[in-house]
Write a protein that holds these residues in place. Structure first.
Motif, PDB file in Angstrom:
ATOM      1  N   GLY A  51     106.806  88.414  65.013  1.00 42.78           N
ATOM      2  CA  GLY A  51     107.038  89.698  65.163  1.00 42.78           C
ATOM      3  C   GLY A  51     106.844  90.054  66.714  1.00 42.78           C
ATOM      4  N   GLU A  52     106.689  89.085  67.660  1.00 40.56           N
ATOM      5  CA  GLU A  52     106.406  89.129  69.032  1.00 40.56           C
ATOM      6  C   GLU A  52     107.416  88.411  69.584  1.00 40.56           C
ATOM      7  N   THR A  53     108.379  89.269  70.634  1.00 40.11           N
ATOM      8  CA  THR A  53     109.341  88.799  71.174  1.00 40.11           C
ATOM      9  C   THR A  53     109.287  88.900  72.672  1.00 40.11           C
ATOM     10  N   GLY A  54     109.777  87.815  73.258  1.00 36.09           N
ATOM     11  CA  GLY A  54     109.520  87.630  74.804  1.00 36.09           C
ATOM     12  C   GLY A  54     109.962  86.448  75.147  1.00 36.09           C
ATOM     13  N   TYR A  55     109.851  85.994  76.371  1.00 40.01           N
ATOM     14  CA  TYR A  55     109.997  84.688  76.964  1.00 40.01           C
ATOM     15  C   TYR A  55     108.826  83.503  77.159  1.00 40.01           C
ATOM     16  N   VAL A  56     109.257  82.211  76.543  1.00 38.55           N
ATOM     17  CA  VAL A  56     108.259  81.170  76.842  1.00 38.55           C
ATOM     18  C   VAL A  56     108.887  80.552  78.076  1.00 38.55           C
ATOM     19  N   ILE A  57     107.884  80.554  79.194  1.00 40.01           N
ATOM     20  CA  ILE A  57     108.727  80.041  80.503  1.00 40.01           C
ATOM     21  C   ILE A  57     107.919  78.943  80.737  1.00 40.01           C
ATOM     22  N   THR A  58     108.698  77.887  80.832  1.00 41.36           N
ATOM     23  CA  THR A  58     108.212  76.360  80.939  1.00 41.36           C
ATOM     24  C   THR A  58     108.487  75.846  82.278  1.00 41.36           C
ATOM     25  N   SER A  59     107.404  75.291  83.170  1.00 45.59           N
ATOM     26  CA  SER A  59     107.846  74.639  84.342  1.00 45.59           C
ATOM     27  C   SER A  59     108.587  73.245  84.184  1.00 45.59           C
ATOM     28  N   ALA A  79     117.271  95.813  71.578  1.00 46.76           N
ATOM     29  CA  ALA A  79     116.979  96.325  73.179  1.00 46.76           C
ATOM     30  C   ALA A  79     115.743  95.686  73.605  1.00 46.76           C
ATOM     31  N   PHE A  80     115.414  94.672  73.370  1.00 47.87           N
ATOM     32  CA  PHE A  80     114.060  94.228  73.996  1.00 47.87           C
ATOM     33  C   PHE A  80     114.201  93.892  75.436  1.00 47.87           C
ATOM     34  N   ARG A  81     113.522  94.174  76.298  1.00 47.60           N
ATOM     35  CA  ARG A  81     113.452  93.884  77.751  1.00 47.60           C
ATOM     36  C   ARG A  81     112.212  93.476  78.326  1.00 47.60           C
ATOM     37  N   CYS A  82     111.924  92.438  79.066  1.00 46.10           N
ATOM     38  CA  CYS A  82     110.748  92.263  79.875  1.00 46.10           C
ATOM     39  C   CYS A  82     110.946  92.863  81.105  1.00 46.10           C
ATOM     40  N   CYS A  83     110.073  93.924  81.497  1.00 46.13           N
ATOM     41  CA  CYS A  83     110.176  94.873  82.518  1.00 46.13           C
ATOM     42  C   CYS A  83     108.844  94.445  83.415  1.00 46.13           C
ATOM     43  N   TYR A  84     109.089  93.999  84.378  1.00 45.15           N
ATOM     44  CA  TYR A  84     107.553  93.725  85.492  1.00 45.15           C
ATOM     45  C   TYR A  84     108.035  94.085  86.861  1.00 45.15           C
ATOM     46  N   TRP A  85     106.926  94.731  87.584  1.00 47.51           N
ATOM     47  CA  TRP A  85     106.783  95.303  88.935  1.00 47.51           C
ATOM     48  C   TRP A  85     106.948  94.073  89.995  1.00 47.51           C
ATOM     49  N   SER A  86     107.307  93.950  91.142  1.00 48.99           N
ATOM     50  CA  SER A  86     106.984  93.464  92.287  1.00 48.99           C
ATOM     51  C   SER A  86     106.454  94.212  93.094  1.00 48.99           C
ATOM     52  N   SER A  87     106.021  93.902  94.008  1.00 47.23           N
ATOM     53  CA  SER A  87     105.266  94.497  95.273  1.00 47.23           C
ATOM     54  C   SER A  87     106.175  95.030  96.319  1.00 47.23           C
ATOM     55  N   ASN A  88     107.600  94.596  96.022  1.00 44.74           N
ATOM     56  CA  ASN A  88     108.638  94.978  97.125  1.00 44.74           C
ATOM     57  C   ASN A  88     109.197  96.343  96.678  1.00 44.74           C
ATOM     58  N   ALA A  89     109.631  97.109  97.806  1.00 47.26           N
ATOM     59  CA  ALA A  89     110.307  98.133  97.733  1.00 47.26           C
ATOM     60  C   ALA A  89     111.988  97.964  97.822  1.00 47.26           C
ATOM     61  N   GLY A 128     113.871  92.399  85.609  1.00 44.20           N
ATOM     62  CA  GLY A 128     114.131  92.694  84.374  1.00 44.20           C
ATOM     63  C   GLY A 128     115.083  91.525  83.513  1.00 44.20           C
ATOM     64  N   TYR A 129     114.562  91.403  82.573  1.00 47.59           N
ATOM     65  CA  TYR A 129     115.189  90.061  81.690  1.00 47.59           C
ATOM     66  C   TYR A 129     115.069  90.581  80.180  1.00 47.59           C
ATOM     67  N   GLY A 130     116.408  90.351  79.744  1.00 48.04           N
ATOM     68  CA  GLY A 130     116.481  90.516  78.181  1.00 48.04           C
ATOM     69  C   GLY A 130     116.988  89.239  77.520  1.00 48.04           C
ATOM     70  N   SER A 131     117.467  89.498  76.370  1.00 45.08           N
ATOM     71  CA  SER A 131     117.798  88.119  75.613  1.00 45.08           C
ATOM     72  C   SER A 131     119.048  87.394  76.045  1.00 45.08           C
TER      73      SER A 131
END
Length: 495
Positions: free
Chosen positions: A407-415, A442-452, A465-468
């Motif tokens: 039931g948990e949706t997201g990205y597995v990020i592998t180096s 409509a799942f999205r990974c929404c994460y801030w950076s420190s830049n404007a 902003g990452y989606g499926s």
């Protein structure tokens, strides 16, 4: 400039055939030769492991060196390779300027003339100064040959007479440090090239009395010269550095730059002795994971370490908290009315981030500033919000796999470099009182950076902003920008 133990300089009187005495007296003529000295220096070995941050087993040890070294690697009999050829000769209270050529012949436009047949006391030093030598400093940046040459103080005294061939022996009044660096497990960082080594916690200046150099003043940092370039084999990199030091006992920190990543070792107090060669071996074992202030991180083969969970989350798969761009507290409503500045005032002097000089679409932005960076404010230590460039680095150097598990949706990020992985939860975003993009389809990974975003649209912040289906920056433009007042997740990084 390689290290030499002493220099022999001959003072010869003038013959009547080639240099007649004038009204000033007989000129003091000089010649110089370099003599290498084999000087073994053994101060024992110490190799206890030091636990410093992510350095698993940082081993520092000194060992015996027994070798012949000269001013130039290829020639031990002359002054070849010098960029500065001026030497000071002091007789009484007057300092005379002499120059030495590659063969060791010294000349002066204003030489000393004997006015007496009695013995005369002479002191001499290199590099040349126009006044009596009372202080000396090594260069903070010793990466160039010229700066290392300026950092090697030679000093000698003699009693001379115009009727004899006279010799003055010079000795080094600084210490020489040779550092062998090995970095193991470089697959955990961006690349294995060792590019720089600095030494901090050491005095760069000293006073000189009768040729004795004594450290004084405040501590500084020396950038060492890279004598043997970096090479990498089986994810282990090596390089060799050297520097000239003011004699002293000190506790120092050595920081090596490897592929844009800085690793440090604090070395226990050791003494550096004038005229001696000290050799230090530093071994850095790069850890693939660890903790900082109680929060776990993992190396992803990039220039920074990545946290394993979101700010505010209790597990690696937790949502965590939501924050507007540049704010450090959660709230029930995410709107322009309760944001740090009104939409039309963003990017003006009424924008706190702009007023603080931390606004920009490149560089670090506000990363690491606890007033605006929630990662630093909440987690402390050296935790900070990633820049947009660091997000892009994570994208380029890793494989992103969209997954739904339990039931948990997201990205597995592998180096791609070390096979380490992190999980990025599709936590969506807060707009007003609503949480969007956190439901099926409509799942999205929404994460801030420190830049404007650039000033022309200053009410936007840069984000991931990452989606499926891949990059979907939520603004339909694909530029990685979003309104600053919205609530986004934060994933922290460490240098």
């Amino acid at each position: 400039m390689a290290f030499i133990a002493f220099v022999a300089m001959t003072f010869a009187s003038c013959s009547s055939s080639d240099e007649a005495a004038n009204e000033q007296g007989t000129q003091l003529k000089l010649s110089a030769g370099i003599t290498a000295q084999k000087e073994p220096y053994n101060i024992g070995e110490w190799g206890t492991e030091i636990q410093i941050g992510d350095i698993e087993a940082a081993i520092a040890k000194e060992f015996k060196i027994d070798t012949t070294t000269t001013r130039t690697p290829s020639d031990n009999s002359n002054w070849e390779g010098m960029t500065d050829r001026n030497i000071a000769v002091k007789v009484g209270s007057t300092v005379y300027k002499y120059s030495v050529d590659a063969s060791g012949n010294l000349t002066s436009d204003t030489p000393y003339y004997f006015t007496t047949t009695s013995n005369v006391s002479v002191s001499s030093w290199y590099p040349y100064t126009s006044t009596a030598l009372s202080s000396f400093s090594v260069q903070s940046d010793q990466t160039s040959y010229a700066n290392r040459e300026k950092s090697d103080l030679l000093y000698g005294t003699a009693t001379v007479n115009q009727g004899f061939a006279n010799v003055i022996s010079y000795s080094h009044r600084v210490a020489k440090l040779i550092v062998s660096v090995k970095v193991n497990n470089t697959q955990h960082i961006a690349n294995g090239t060792i590019s720089k080594l600095t030494m901090s916690g050491i005095k760069l200046s000293g006073t000189v009395s009768d040729g004795t150099l004594t450290a004084s003043g405040s501590n500084g940092t020396i950038t060492l010269h890279n004598t043997i370039a970096s090479s990498t084999s089986n994810n282990n990199s090596t390089a060799t550095f050297e520097a000239y030091l003011i004699p002293q006992s000190t506790t120092s920190t050595f920081v090596v730059s490897v592929g844009g990543t800085n690793l440090s070792i604090a070395v226990p107090e050791k003494g550096f002795t004038a005229g001696k060669i000290h050799t230090l071996e530093l071994i850095y074992n790069v850890a693939g994971s660890g903790t900082e202030n109680g929060h776990a991180w993992v190396r992803m083969g990039t220039s920074v370490k990545w946290a394993t969970m979101n700010i505010g989350a209790n597990t690696e798969r937790g949502y965590g908290d939501y924050y507007a761009w540049g704010e450090t507290s959660t709230k029930s409503v995410y709107s322009w009315e309760n944001y740090m500045c009104l939409r039309d005032e963003c990017g003006t002097n009424n924008d706190p981030v702009k007023a603080a000089g931390l606004y920009g679409d490149t560089g670090n932005g506000f990363s690491g500033n606890a007033t605006y960076d929630v990662a630093r404010k909440k987690w402390g230590g050296t935790w900070r919000m990633p820049t947009i460039a660091q997000w892009q680095e994570l994208i380029s150097n890793c494989t992103w796999t969209w997954t739904t598990q339990d039931g948990e949706t997201g990205y597995v990020i592998t180096s791609k470099r070390n096979a380490n992985s992190i999980y990025l939860r599709a936590a969506g975003r807060c707009v007003g009182t609503n949480i969007l993009n956190r439901s099926s389809g409509a799942f999205r990974c929404c994460y801030w950076s420190s830049n404007a975003y650039p000033i022309s649209q200053a009410y936007f912040g840069l984000c991931l902003g990452y989606g499926s289906t891949g990059v979907d920056n939520l603004d339909d433009d694909g530029n990685g920008i979003v309104y600053r007042q919205q609530g986004y997740s934060v994933r922290a990084v460490l240098d």
